[in-house]
Every structure is written in C-alpha cells, then in structure tokens.
Design a protein around this motif. Structure first.
Motif, PDB file in Angstrom:
ATOM      1  N   CYS A 275     -12.582   1.436   3.183  1.00  0.00           N
ATOM      2  CA  CYS A 275     -12.574   2.635   4.041  1.00  0.00           C
ATOM      3  C   CYS A 275     -11.526   3.647   3.575  1.00  0.00           C
ATOM      4  N   HIS A 276     -11.694   4.875   3.999  1.00  0.00           N
ATOM      5  CA  HIS A 276     -10.803   5.970   3.598  1.00  0.00           C
ATOM      6  C   HIS A 276     -10.853   7.053   4.664  1.00  0.00           C
ATOM      7  N   ARG A 277     -10.236   8.194   4.359  1.00  0.00           N
ATOM      8  CA  ARG A 277     -10.134   9.274   5.350  1.00  0.00           C
ATOM      9  C   ARG A 277     -11.480   9.745   5.878  1.00  0.00           C
ATOM     10  N   LYS A 278     -12.518   9.657   5.065  1.00  0.00           N
ATOM     11  CA  LYS A 278     -13.830  10.188   5.458  1.00  0.00           C
ATOM     12  C   LYS A 278     -14.727   9.125   6.100  1.00  0.00           C
TER      13      LYS A 278
ATOM     14  N   VAL B 210     -10.862  -3.019   4.062  1.00  0.00           N
ATOM     15  CA  VAL B 210      -9.633  -2.473   3.485  1.00  0.00           C
ATOM     16  C   VAL B 210      -9.578  -0.996   3.821  1.00  0.00           C
ATOM     17  N   ILE B 211      -8.467  -0.545   4.392  1.00  0.00           N
ATOM     18  CA  ILE B 211      -8.285   0.900   4.646  1.00  0.00           C
ATOM     19  C   ILE B 211      -7.389   1.444   3.537  1.00  0.00           C
ATOM     20  N   GLY B 212      -7.900   2.427   2.789  1.00  0.00           N
ATOM     21  CA  GLY B 212      -7.136   3.024   1.691  1.00  0.00           C
ATOM     22  C   GLY B 212      -7.788   2.700   0.367  1.00  0.00           C
ATOM     23  N   ARG B 213      -7.921   3.716  -0.495  1.00  0.00           N
ATOM     24  CA  ARG B 213      -8.627   3.499  -1.776  1.00  0.00           C
ATOM     25  C   ARG B 213      -7.786   3.938  -2.961  1.00  0.00           C
ATOM     26  N   SER B 214      -6.458   3.777  -2.881  1.00  0.00           N
ATOM     27  CA  SER B 214      -5.632   4.123  -4.044  1.00  0.00           C
ATOM     28  C   SER B 214      -5.758   3.029  -5.098  1.00  0.00           C
ATOM     29  N   LEU B 215      -5.390   3.398  -6.341  1.00  0.00           N
ATOM     30  CA  LEU B 215      -5.432   2.423  -7.436  1.00  0.00           C
ATOM     31  C   LEU B 215      -4.270   1.454  -7.365  1.00  0.00           C
ATOM     32  N   VAL B 216      -3.273   1.789  -6.531  1.00  0.00           N
ATOM     33  CA  VAL B 216      -2.087   0.939  -6.381  1.00  0.00           C
ATOM     34  C   VAL B 216      -2.373  -0.207  -5.414  1.00  0.00           C
ATOM     35  N   ALA B 217      -3.070   0.121  -4.319  1.00  0.00           N
ATOM     36  CA  ALA B 217      -3.196  -0.859  -3.235  1.00  0.00           C
ATOM     37  C   ALA B 217      -4.651  -1.134  -2.840  1.00  0.00           C
TER      38      ALA B 217
ATOM     39  N   ASP C 154      -0.725  -5.851   6.734  1.00  0.00           N
ATOM     40  CA  ASP C 154      -0.227  -4.475   6.835  1.00  0.00           C
ATOM     41  C   ASP C 154       0.566  -4.121   5.576  1.00  0.00           C
ATOM     42  N   VAL C 155      -0.025  -3.264   4.736  1.00  0.00           N
ATOM     43  CA  VAL C 155       0.601  -2.880   3.463  1.00  0.00           C
ATOM     44  C   VAL C 155       1.515  -1.663   3.651  1.00  0.00           C
ATOM     45  N   GLY C 156       1.274  -0.887   4.679  1.00  0.00           N
ATOM     46  CA  GLY C 156       1.983   0.382   4.873  1.00  0.00           C
ATOM     47  C   GLY C 156       3.494   0.221   4.932  1.00  0.00           C
TER      48      GLY C 156
ATOM     49  N   GLY D  38       7.016  -8.393   5.356  1.00  0.00           N
ATOM     50  CA  GLY D  38       5.686  -8.966   5.104  1.00  0.00           C
ATOM     51  C   GLY D  38       5.297  -8.816   3.642  1.00  0.00           C
ATOM     52  N   VAL D  39       4.263  -8.004   3.403  1.00  0.00           N
ATOM     53  CA  VAL D  39       3.702  -7.834   2.050  1.00  0.00           C
ATOM     54  C   VAL D  39       4.759  -7.331   1.055  1.00  0.00           C
ATOM     55  N   GLY D  40       5.613  -6.403   1.504  1.00  0.00           N
ATOM     56  CA  GLY D  40       6.613  -5.813   0.605  1.00  0.00           C
ATOM     57  C   GLY D  40       7.515  -6.873  -0.001  1.00  0.00           C
ATOM     58  N   THR D  41       7.884  -7.874   0.787  1.00  0.00           N
ATOM     59  CA  THR D  41       8.763  -8.948   0.306  1.00  0.00           C
ATOM     60  C   THR D  41       8.074  -9.741  -0.799  1.00  0.00           C
TER      61      THR D  41
ATOM     62  N   CYS E 177       0.728  -5.192  -8.399  1.00  0.00           N
ATOM     63  CA  CYS E 177       1.489  -6.204  -7.637  1.00  0.00           C
ATOM     64  C   CYS E 177       1.217  -6.138  -6.133  1.00  0.00           C
ATOM     65  N   THR E 178       1.066  -4.934  -5.584  1.00  0.00           N
ATOM     66  CA  THR E 178       0.859  -4.810  -4.133  1.00  0.00           C
ATOM     67  C   THR E 178      -0.452  -5.479  -3.728  1.00  0.00           C
ATOM     68  N   ALA E 179      -1.500  -5.208  -4.506  1.00  0.00           N
ATOM     69  CA  ALA E 179      -2.805  -5.802  -4.196  1.00  0.00           C
ATOM     70  C   ALA E 179      -2.736  -7.316  -4.315  1.00  0.00           C
TER      71      ALA E 179
ATOM     72  N   GLY F  22       1.144   3.560  12.420  1.00  0.00           N
ATOM     73  CA  GLY F  22       0.458   3.326  13.692  1.00  0.00           C
ATOM     74  C   GLY F  22      -1.021   3.630  13.681  1.00  0.00           C
ATOM     75  N   LEU F  23      -1.610   3.843  12.497  1.00  0.00           N
ATOM     76  CA  LEU F  23      -3.056   4.163  12.424  1.00  0.00           C
ATOM     77  C   LEU F  23      -3.898   3.085  13.109  1.00  0.00           C
ATOM     78  N   VAL F  24      -3.553   1.837  12.849  1.00  0.00           N
ATOM     79  CA  VAL F  24      -4.361   0.727  13.369  1.00  0.00           C
ATOM     80  C   VAL F  24      -3.843   0.351  14.767  1.00  0.00           C
TER      81      VAL F  24
ATOM     82  N   ALA G 201      -3.846  -0.146   4.200  1.00  0.00           N
ATOM     83  CA  ALA G 201      -3.046   0.417   3.106  1.00  0.00           C
ATOM     84  C   ALA G 201      -3.267   1.926   3.061  1.00  0.00           C
ATOM     85  N   ALA G 202      -2.988   2.580   4.196  1.00  0.00           N
ATOM     86  CA  ALA G 202      -3.249   4.018   4.313  1.00  0.00           C
ATOM     87  C   ALA G 202      -1.966   4.848   4.209  1.00  0.00           C
ATOM     88  N   GLY G 203      -0.826   4.245   4.497  1.00  0.00           N
ATOM     89  CA  GLY G 203       0.414   5.027   4.530  1.00  0.00           C
ATOM     90  C   GLY G 203       0.438   5.958   5.732  1.00  0.00           C
TER      91      GLY G 203
HETATM   92  P1  NAD Z   1      -2.018   6.730  -1.137  1.00  0.00           P
HETATM   93  O1  NAD Z   1      -1.576   7.907  -0.337  1.00  0.00           O
HETATM   94  O2  NAD Z   1      -2.164   6.842  -2.599  1.00  0.00           O
HETATM   95  O3  NAD Z   1      -3.423   6.246  -0.572  1.00  0.00           O
HETATM   96  C1  NAD Z   1      -3.663   6.156   0.799  1.00  0.00           C
HETATM   97  C2  NAD Z   1      -5.127   5.868   1.036  1.00  0.00           C
HETATM   98  O4  NAD Z   1      -5.311   5.687   2.433  1.00  0.00           O
HETATM   99  C3  NAD Z   1      -6.071   6.980   0.597  1.00  0.00           C
HETATM  100  O5  NAD Z   1      -7.160   6.393  -0.068  1.00  0.00           O
HETATM  101  C4  NAD Z   1      -6.557   7.624   1.905  1.00  0.00           C
HETATM  102  O6  NAD Z   1      -7.914   7.986   1.857  1.00  0.00           O
HETATM  103  C5  NAD Z   1      -6.365   6.496   2.901  1.00  0.00           C
HETATM  104  N1  NAD Z   1      -5.974   7.036   4.202  1.00  0.00           N
HETATM  105  C6  NAD Z   1      -4.863   7.729   4.497  1.00  0.00           C
HETATM  106  N2  NAD Z   1      -4.852   8.069   5.803  1.00  0.00           N
HETATM  107  C7  NAD Z   1      -5.986   7.580   6.337  1.00  0.00           C
HETATM  108  C8  NAD Z   1      -6.561   7.621   7.620  1.00  0.00           C
HETATM  109  N3  NAD Z   1      -5.957   8.235   8.627  1.00  0.00           N
HETATM  110  N4  NAD Z   1      -7.743   6.992   7.796  1.00  0.00           N
HETATM  111  C9  NAD Z   1      -8.367   6.367   6.783  1.00  0.00           C
HETATM  112  N5  NAD Z   1      -7.874   6.305   5.540  1.00  0.00           N
HETATM  113  C10 NAD Z   1      -6.700   6.909   5.314  1.00  0.00           C
HETATM  114  O7  NAD Z   1      -1.024   5.556  -0.736  1.00  0.00           O
HETATM  115  P2  NAD Z   1      -0.714   4.144  -1.477  1.00  0.00           P
HETATM  116  O8  NAD Z   1       0.141   4.371  -2.661  1.00  0.00           O
HETATM  117  O9  NAD Z   1      -1.980   3.383  -1.626  1.00  0.00           O
HETATM  118  O10 NAD Z   1       0.189   3.441  -0.366  1.00  0.00           O
HETATM  119  C11 NAD Z   1      -0.339   3.149   0.907  1.00  0.00           C
HETATM  120  C12 NAD Z   1       0.768   2.597   1.776  1.00  0.00           C
HETATM  121  O11 NAD Z   1       1.211   1.359   1.196  1.00  0.00           O
HETATM  122  C13 NAD Z   1       2.006   3.487   1.865  1.00  0.00           C
HETATM  123  O12 NAD Z   1       2.574   3.355   3.148  1.00  0.00           O
HETATM  124  C14 NAD Z   1       2.944   2.881   0.839  1.00  0.00           C
HETATM  125  O13 NAD Z   1       4.306   3.130   1.140  1.00  0.00           O
HETATM  126  C15 NAD Z   1       2.610   1.429   1.000  1.00  0.00           C
HETATM  127  N6  NAD Z   1       2.935   0.587  -0.162  1.00  0.00           N
HETATM  128  C16 NAD Z   1       3.398  -0.635   0.124  1.00  0.00           C
HETATM  129  C17 NAD Z   1       3.700  -1.501  -0.892  1.00  0.00           C
HETATM  130  C18 NAD Z   1       4.162  -2.884  -0.556  1.00  0.00           C
HETATM  131  O14 NAD Z   1       4.608  -3.591  -1.422  1.00  0.00           O
HETATM  132  N7  NAD Z   1       4.040  -3.299   0.706  1.00  0.00           N
HETATM  133  C19 NAD Z   1       3.559  -1.094  -2.219  1.00  0.00           C
HETATM  134  C20 NAD Z   1       3.024   0.165  -2.486  1.00  0.00           C
HETATM  135  C21 NAD Z   1       2.703   1.017  -1.434  1.00  0.00           C
END
Ligand code: NAD
Length: 288
Positions: free
Chosen positions: A191-194, A166-173, A231-233, A264-267, A143-145, A216-218, A211-213
């Motif tokens: 993109c991701h941490r590395k 896209v910043i973040g590579r979780s399966l959720v977002a 902004d998914v965070g 935003g996205v959460g709603t 749903c988040t994606a 203020g990263l960006v 979507a990094a969680g």
């Molecule tokens: P997660 O921790 O599973 O994944 C985070 C990803 O971001 C990882 O792939 C990691 O490599 C990357 N990352 C983290 N810090 C980084 C950095 N400094 N630089 C580059 N990449 C970085 O988190 P998630 O479950 O994907 O959730 C991400 C964010 O989205 C969280 O803040 C969570 O609360 C939020 N979220 C929002 C919704 C919504 O509906 N808006 C739903 C689910 C999650």
C-alpha cells in the motif's frame, strides 16, 4: 487481552551470539571485519545512528571507519571517496547515509558502491537479489527490510500462507520488505499514499508492516484481533520524542503482537547491518 510486545533487543542479542563464531573464525585468520560509514552533512539522526552503531560494532570486535563530508560536497568528490573505499582491501562493507543532499543524484550509489561491499542493499546487484532472486552470494537485502522479517522469524511468527499488508513502497523499507515476505510465502499487498480504503485493507492483514514515516497513521481502525504489527516508522517530533507509525496503545489493546518504537525494528536493523559486514568480510576473504 494485552498484545505481546516484540522487542528488538532479544532478537539483536541472538543475532550477535550467532555472529561470534564467524567473527572468531575470521580473527583466527587475522581478519577483523571493517565497516566504512560515509556521512554527508550533520543530520542529527545520522549522527545518533552512527554513535549507536560504533558502540555495537566495538562490542562485536568489528572496526568502523567513519568518513564525514560537508553537505556542500560535490558528487565527484563523493564518488571519489566511495571509489577509494571500494578499492580498500581493509574495508569489507560500505554504508552511505541517505537521503543525500538534493544536489547529488542519489541514484548513482546503485552502481557506485561495489556490489560485494554493499551491506545495506543499495546497489543493482543487491536489489536483483531481492527482486529477481538472482543475487545469491552477492550483495545483501536492505537492512531495514531484513530486520522486519528477522523479528517475525525469531519471534516465531509464521509468514507462510498469511496475508501480509505493507504500508510504504520505498526501496529502503516497504518494497523489499514485501519481497522478503513474498519469499516466505505470504500473500502480500503493498500500500501507499494512493491506496483507497487503507484502514480496511490493513484490517484484513495477518501481518501488518507500517513503513510510511507518518506518525500515528495506523490507528485502532486499521487493526484487528490476531494480527502481528511491525512498526518500521521512526518519527521525531519538535521536542525530540520518537514515535512510530502505529498508535502503540491502540495496537497493544487490539492485536496479538506489536513492535515498540523505539526499541523494536530499529534495534534489529543495526545488528542486521553488522551481520552483513561479517558475511561480506567472510565472502571477500574466501571464508564463505
Ligand atoms: P519514504 O518517505 O521513502 O517512503 C514512505 C512510503 O510510505 C512512501 O511509499 C509513501 O507512499 C508511503 N506513505 C507515506 N505516507 C503515507 C500515508 N499517509 N498513507 C499511505 N502510505 C503512505 O520513507 P522510508 O525511507 O521508507 O522510511 C519510512 C519510515 O521508516 C520512516 O519513518 C523512517 O524514519 C523509518 N525507517 C526506519 C528504519 C528502522 O530501522 N526502523 C530504517 C529506515 C527508515
């Protein structure tokens, strides 16, 4: 120039309006969509989300069956609860809050939830649909994606031919958001941490999904004129204040459009979830 603020509420309202005829068609056949929400433990974030979901669902005449299990629950008991929901004809969708406690193998949900009831894109069936494109009519994207691309689609932001980062590579977002952007013919960088030179990579984006969680990263250094920033965070500080991954003030003064956090996205995410429940009810009762 000040950026356009892409608020989630109007997008959610349109989704709800579009859902009403489907809900009424089901009601005419005495079917009321039902979502089962399974929560393990007492995470305040999960409880707050569930409360919001109940309110939205009630307004849409969607039932919610809440199941709360203690954080100490065994994997066997949790699996048995999910099996019971899988077998219940009155339940059309199942949401299990994640992450699960560390003693439970979260991966078991991928095969544990029935594909047709997987309204949050957790199972192999749903993920096959997102990543291989072969899940048509079975399962749903996370749903988040989907909420990210709903905001873009419904706010008139074209993805085709645009550079999406896209910043973040979780399966959720992050990963599924990248796939949904790819399906809209964006050229996608994940993109991701590395990732080296993250700010420079992000500056090149037309569409930036954070979507990094990481609050203020960006910063302004990641941004450039003309961008659309999603902004998914959802980050909660020690005082309970919610913020996103994006420096909103900086974005508002640099980019073309940005989603706020909260609002935003959460709603949109919870509205997408309820849309999936209605679609699941229609599929399971032969109305779709
Ligand atoms: P997660 O921790 O599973 O994944 C985070 C990803 O971001 C990882 O792939 C990691 O490599 C990357 N990352 C983290 N810090 C980084 C950095 N400094 N630089 C580059 N990449 C970085 O988190 P998630 O479950 O994907 O959730 C991400 C964010 O989205 C969280 O803040 C969570 O609360 C939020 N979220 C929002 C919704 C919504 O509906 N808006 C739903 C689910 C999650």
């Amino acid at each position: 120039m000040a950026a356009r603020i892409l608020r989630g509420a109007p997008v959610a309202e349109v989704i709800h309006r579009e859902l009403m005829p489907d809900i009424e068609a089901l009601a005419a056949r005495s079917i009321r969509p039902c979502l089962a929400v399974l929560r393990v433990g007492e995470n305040p974030g999960d409880i707050a989300y569930e409360r919001g979901l109940l309110k939205k669902a009630s307004a849409l005449h969607i039932d919610v069956k809440s199941v709360a299990l203690p954080a100490s629950v065994s994997q066997e008991t949790l699996a048995a609860e999910i099996d019971a929901l899988n077998a219940s004809a009155g339940v059309h969708g199942i949401l299990v809050f994640r992450p699960l406690p560390p003693h439970i193998d979260g991966g078991f949900l991928r095969a544990g939830i029935a594909g047709e009831k997987d309204i949050d894109g957790v199972t192999n069936v749903s993920l096959a649909g997102v990543f291989a494109g072969d899940g048509a009519g079975r399962g749903f994207p996370p749903c988040t994606a989907r909420a990210c691309v709903e905001v873009l689609d419904r706010c008139g932001v074209s993805c085709e031919g645009r550079r999406a980062v896209v910043i973040g590579r979780s399966l959720v977002a992050g990963k599924p958001a990248a796939m949904l952007l790819l399906a809209r013919n964006s050229t996608v960088t994940l993109c991701h941490r590395k990732t080296p030179n993250l700010a420079a990579v992000c500056r090149e984006a037309d569409i930036l999904v954070a979507a990094a969680g990481c609050p203020g990263l960006v910063t302004g250094d990641f941004l450039s004129a003309g961008q659309t920033v999603i902004d998914v965070g959802i980050n909660v500080n020690a005082c309970g204040v919610i913020s996103g991954d994006v420096d909103f003030e900086a974005a508002a003064s640099i980019v073309n459009a940005v989603t706020p956090v909260p609002g935003g996205v959460g709603t949109v995410t919870s509205s997408v979830l309820l849309r999936h429940v209605v679609e699941a009810a229609a599929r399971q009762t032969g109305a779709a």
